[in-house]
Design an enzyme around this catalytic site. Structure first.
Site, PDB file in Angstrom:
ATOM      1  CG  ASP A  25      -2.229   0.991   1.082  1.00  0.00           C
ATOM      2  OD1 ASP A  25      -2.326   1.412   0.178  1.00  0.00           O
ATOM      3  OD2 ASP A  25      -3.261   0.912   1.891  1.00  0.00           O
ATOM      4  CE1 TYR A  27       1.048   6.113   5.465  1.00  0.00           C
ATOM      5  CE2 TYR A  27       3.439   5.819   5.248  1.00  0.00           C
ATOM      6  CZ  TYR A  27       2.071   5.121   5.787  1.00  0.00           C
ATOM      7  OH  TYR A  27       2.532   5.007   7.366  1.00  0.00           O
ATOM      8  CG  HIS A  32      -2.956   8.637   3.968  1.00  0.00           C
ATOM      9  ND1 HIS A  32      -3.002   6.623   3.389  1.00  0.00           N
ATOM     10  CD2 HIS A  32      -3.355   7.599   5.274  1.00  0.00           C
ATOM     11  CE1 HIS A  32      -3.028   5.968   3.962  1.00  0.00           C
ATOM     12  NE2 HIS A  32      -2.916   6.271   5.744  1.00  0.00           N
ATOM     13  NE  ARG A  41       8.079  10.608  10.877  1.00  0.00           N
ATOM     14  CZ  ARG A  41       7.572   9.780   9.804  1.00  0.00           C
ATOM     15  NH1 ARG A  41       7.293   9.178  10.156  1.00  0.00           N
ATOM     16  NH2 ARG A  41       6.271  10.458   8.930  1.00  0.00           N
TER      17      ARG A  41
END
Length: 87
Positions: A25, A27, A32, A41
Site C-alpha cells: 500500500d 501513502y 494521509h 513522530r
C-alpha cells in the site's frame, strides 16, 4: 436494458474476484501521510522530507482485503485504566 444489467445488491452475494496473496500500500495523499506521521513522530516531524519526491510504500496484510459487509475485528491497542498497569 437497465433491468437486465442492474441487479439489486440484496439479490447477490459479494465475492472477492481474486485471491490476494500479498500487497503493498502507498501513502497516496499528503493528508494521509501527515496524519500517520503525526501518530508516529509528532506534529512537527509528521511529513518526512523525501515524501514529496519518493513514493512511500508499506507492506499490507492480505488478510485485511475482504468484500464489503464482512465483519472485521479491529484491535484497539492497549488500554490504560485510571490506576494500575495497562491491560
Amino acid at each position: 436494458l437497465r433491468s437486465k444489467v442492474i441487479v439489486a445488491q440484496s439479490d447477490v452475494k459479494m465475492l472477492l474476484p481474486a485471491q490476494i496473496g500479498d500487497y503493498t500500500d502507498f501513502y497516496s495523499s499528503r493528508e494521509h501521510a501527515t496524519n500517520v506521521g503525526t501518530m508516529f513522530r509528532g506534529k512537527d516531524n509528521a511529513l518526512m522530507p523525501n515524501w514529496l519526491h519518493l513514493p512511500v510504500g508499506y507492506h499490507g496484510r492480505a488478510s485485511s482485503v475482504v468484500t464489503s459487509g464482512t465483519p472485521i475485528h479491529r484491535p484497539m491497542g492497549q488500554l490504560k485504566p485510571e490506576e494500575g498497569d495497562p491491560v
